[in-house]
Design an enzyme around this catalytic site. Structure first.
Site, PDB file in Angstrom:
ATOM      1  N   HIS A  18       0.898  -1.123   0.046  1.00 30.00           N
ATOM      2  CA  HIS A  18       0.054   0.044  -0.006  1.00 30.00           C
ATOM      3  C   HIS A  18       0.824   1.333  -0.192  1.00 30.00           C
ATOM      4  CE1 HIS A  18      -0.418   0.741   4.590  1.00 30.00           C
ATOM      5  NE2 HIS A  18       0.681   0.663   4.421  1.00 30.00           N
ATOM      6  N   CYS A  60       5.570   5.687   4.846  1.00 27.77           N
ATOM      7  CA  CYS A  60       4.403   5.138   4.492  1.00 27.77           C
ATOM      8  C   CYS A  60       3.954   5.714   2.893  1.00 27.77           C
ATOM      9  CB  CYS A  60       3.326   5.146   5.264  1.00 27.77           C
ATOM     10  SG  CYS A  60       3.689   3.991   6.755  1.00 27.77           S
ATOM     11  N   HIS A 102       4.965   0.209  -0.444  1.00 33.13           N
ATOM     12  CA  HIS A 102       5.736  -0.654   0.442  1.00 33.13           C
ATOM     13  C   HIS A 102       4.800  -1.718   0.826  1.00 33.13           C
ATOM     14  CE1 HIS A 102       3.700   2.033   3.235  1.00 33.13           C
ATOM     15  NE2 HIS A 102       3.673   0.941   4.066  1.00 33.13           N
ATOM     16  N   HIS A 113       3.144  -4.930   4.023  1.00 39.39           N
ATOM     17  CA  HIS A 113       3.200  -5.446   5.093  1.00 39.39           C
ATOM     18  C   HIS A 113       2.690  -6.860   5.037  1.00 39.39           C
ATOM     19  CE1 HIS A 113       3.550  -1.456   7.066  1.00 39.39           C
ATOM     20  NE2 HIS A 113       2.906  -0.972   6.038  1.00 39.39           N
ATOM     21  N   ASP A 173      -5.163 -10.402  -0.289  1.00 39.79           N
ATOM     22  CA  ASP A 173      -3.934 -11.309  -0.237  1.00 39.79           C
ATOM     23  C   ASP A 173      -3.027 -10.951  -1.639  1.00 39.79           C
ATOM     24  OD1 ASP A 173      -1.936 -12.659   1.029  1.00 39.79           O
ATOM     25  OD2 ASP A 173      -2.631 -14.535   0.165  1.00 39.79           O
ATOM     26  N   HIS A 174      -1.764 -10.655  -1.368  1.00 42.86           N
ATOM     27  CA  HIS A 174      -0.810 -10.248  -2.448  1.00 42.86           C
ATOM     28  C   HIS A 174      -1.413  -9.394  -3.445  1.00 42.86           C
ATOM     29  CE1 HIS A 174       1.129 -13.831  -0.832  1.00 42.86           C
ATOM     30  NE2 HIS A 174       1.958 -13.628  -1.515  1.00 42.86           N
ATOM     31  N   GLU A 213      -0.811  -4.471  11.601  1.00 42.98           N
ATOM     32  CA  GLU A 213       0.038  -4.126  10.624  1.00 42.98           C
ATOM     33  C   GLU A 213       1.514  -4.473  10.954  1.00 42.98           C
ATOM     34  OE1 GLU A 213      -0.929  -0.486   7.861  1.00 42.98           O
ATOM     35  OE2 GLU A 213       0.437   0.191   9.214  1.00 42.98           O
TER      36      GLU A 213
END
Ligand code: NI
Length: 138
Positions: A17, A36, A42, A44, A82-83, A127
C-alpha cells in the site's frame, strides 16, 4: 441461559500500500505519512483476528464452526486483499487511504453480512507486531 462465548480466528495476508492524501503535495504527504507515503508502495505482513460472539449451540458445542469462519475470511477478505496492491487492486481503497484503520473497517463491512451464526464482534488488524487497530462496528 446458554453461555455466550467469543470465538476468534486469526488469518494472515501480505499486501502493498501507499498512504497519501491526493489533495496534498508529495512533500506534504511525505511530512504527514513519512516512509508510508513512498510513491512506489511498500508491503506489510498483516494479521487479521476476526471474532464472532454468540450463544454456544447445545448440539455442537460451538458458537460457530471455526472452519466456517476460516472459509468466510478466505472467500470475502483474503481473496480480495492477499498479495494485492491495496491502492490499485482493491475497490474499497480506490478513494480511501488504506491505513490499518480503514482496512479493519473494510474487513468488517465484508464479513458482517455473511457471518451465519452468532454475530461479528470484533476485527483486530495487525499491521506490524507492535501496531494494531481494533474495530467493533461503531
Ligand atoms: Ni504501511
Amino acid at each position: 441461559m446458554r453461555p455466550e462465548v467469543v470465538v476468534t480466528r486469526r488469518a494472515h495476508f501480505n499486501a502493498a500500500h501507499r498512504l497519501f492524501n491526493p489533495a496534498l503535495s508529495d512533500a506534504e504527504n511525505a511530512r504527514l505519512f513519512g516512509p508510508c507515503a513512498n510513491p512506489n508502495y511498500h508491503g506489510h505482513n498483516y494479521n487479521l483476528d476476526v471474532s464472532v460472539a454468540g450463544a454456544v449451540d447445545p448440539g455442537t458445542g460451538y458458537v460457530i464452526d471455526v472452519k466456517t469462519l476460516k472459509d468466510l475470511i478466505e472467500t470475502h477478505v483474503l481473496s480480495r486483499f492477499d498479495h494485492k496492491n491495496l491502492n490499485l487492486d482493491v475497490p474499497e481503497f480506490r478513494d480511501t487511504n488504506p491505513t490499518a484503520e480503514n482496512i479493519a473497517v473494510a474487513c468488517w463491512r465484508l464479513l458482517e453480512p455473511v457471518v451465519p451464526a452468532g454475530r461479528l464482534a470484533r476485527i483486530v488488524l495487525w499491521e506490524t507486531e507492535r501496531n494494531l487497530v481494533e474495530y467493533t462496528g461503531g
